[in-house]
Design an enzyme around this catalytic site. Structure first.
Site, short mmCIF file in Angstrom:
data_model
loop_
_atom_site.label_atom_id
_atom_site.label_comp_id
_atom_site.label_asym_id
_atom_site.label_seq_id
_atom_site.Cartn_x
_atom_site.Cartn_y
_atom_site.Cartn_z
N GLN A 107 -17.60 -4.51 89.91
CA GLN A 107 -17.67 -3.48 88.87
C GLN A 107 -17.46 -4.12 87.50
O GLN A 107 -16.38 -4.62 87.19
CB GLN A 107 -16.61 -2.39 89.09
CG GLN A 107 -16.81 -1.23 88.12
CD GLN A 107 -15.67 -0.24 88.11
OE1 GLN A 107 -14.55 -0.60 87.76
NE2 GLN A 107 -15.93 0.99 88.48
N TYR A 149 -14.41 4.19 78.77
CA TYR A 149 -14.58 2.80 78.38
C TYR A 149 -15.91 2.62 77.66
O TYR A 149 -16.69 3.55 77.49
CB TYR A 149 -14.44 1.89 79.61
CG TYR A 149 -13.09 1.99 80.24
CD1 TYR A 149 -11.93 1.74 79.50
CD2 TYR A 149 -12.92 2.37 81.58
CE1 TYR A 149 -10.67 1.85 80.06
CE2 TYR A 149 -11.67 2.48 82.15
CZ TYR A 149 -10.54 2.21 81.40
OH TYR A 149 -9.30 2.33 81.95
#
Length: 326
Positions: A93, A165
């Site tokens: 990820q 994010y």
């Protein structure tokens, strides 16, 4: 037959959700992570690694792994090999924290970079303990600076596009899909959450818009957090559903957020998802698919050891089911 499918379908569709574990000292994946991930690997099992930083400016928390230097890439290889040796599938990820950072993690103590110059409101920072957070004013990236960040995302991956994010603020996946092939790219999204002071006034419309855009690129999967997880730590009541997004998205759909064995079986049986990702329960039960298969009692997780830097405690010391005696 339907009852049997309802009872047994979930254990074969269990995904290890990406979870920050803070055991990667000096931002380098460590040998003890080989055991951690291989413990949770099974033949055909799907593991998504913890959020992995893509550049010096991507850092947000201590002891999180990176993948932007040769040394960091080499450190990941034995971990992935350990999963592959057990027949598992592993995705990395990719993560850029954006404004969810502090000057202490940035090169030369500079401001974190973001799509905005608006800092996160105090006391909404995700760290697992609901403590107050430093909230520096971020540097708003110029049009000329954005391509470098996009380029940093180019490497078989899940893109961390959730939780406020940086990719959540720009939502750029085309560069990654073009670089390595859309069939090797997935994305994690959280349109309903307000993590890190990043909420939307019309999250259902946002979710639909995002999956329609993702369909154009033909990416492998969309990993979406349930709207009931409006805060990170516990599930709540909501009128919203992932169902509209599930119906529109053309690839594999993964649901995550507060699932139990029963709820996982139900969402699979009802067509609400293809796969279900488990975080805390998989953290505390390295043999979670087996326990689900047998409907066995689960180990209870200890939140106090989620984010400590011990290489064993709360990491690789959760027990497996005892094998039956002959």
């Amino acid at each position: 037959v339907n009852d049997l499918v309802h009872e047994c379908c979930c254990f074969a569709r269990v995904v290890l959700a990406p979870m920050t574990r803070m055991r990667s000292y000096e931002f380098l994946a460590q040998p003890h992570s080989i055991l951690y991930y291989s413990q949770r690997a099974t033949a055909g099992g799907f593991l998504i690694g913890e959020a992995t930083i893509i550049s010096e400016t991507a850092k947000s928390y201590p002891s999180t792994p990176g993948i932007y230097t040769k040394e960091q890439v080499e450190a990941w290889k034995p971990i992935v090999d350990g999963v592959h040796q057990k027949g598992g599938i592993f995705f990395c990820q990719l993560w850029h924290a954006g404004r969810v950072s502090s000057n202490i993690f940035q090169p030369n103590g500079q401001a974190p970079v973001s799509s905005t110059d608006k800092p996160i409101a105090p006391n909404v920072h995700i760290d697992g303990f609901s403590t107050a957070a430093e909230v520096p004013t971020p540097h708003r990236l110029s049009t000329e600076e954005i391509p470098q960040i996009v380029n940093n995302f180019r490497v078989c991956v899940e893109i961390h596009g959730a939780n406020g994010y940086l990719i959540n603020q720009f939502l750029k996946v085309k560069a990654v899909a073009d670089e390595i092939g859309a069939d090797r790219v997935g994305i994690r999204l959280s349109p309903f959450s307000d993590y890190n002071d990043c909420s939307d006034s019309n999250p259902e419309a946002l979710g639909l818009h995002m999956v329609e855009a993702l369909n154009e690129h033909g990416i492998l999967y969309c990993h979406m957090i349930e709207p009931r997880m409006i805060t990170e730590l516990e599930a709540g009541e909501t009128k919203h559903s992932l169902s509209p997004m599930r119906k529109v998205f053309k690839g594999t759909f993964i649901a995550a957020g507060g699932y139990s064995r029963g709820a996982g079986n139900e969402v699979i049986a009802n067509g609400g998802a293809d796969l279900v990702a488990f975080g805390r329960r998989f953290l505390a039960n390295p043999d979670l698919p087996r326990r689900f298969e047998l409907n066995s009692e689960l180990n209870q997780y200890d939140r106090n050891t989620f984010y400590i830097e011990d290489p064993v405690v709360g990491y690789t010391d959760y027990p497996f089911l005892a094998e039956p005696k002959n």
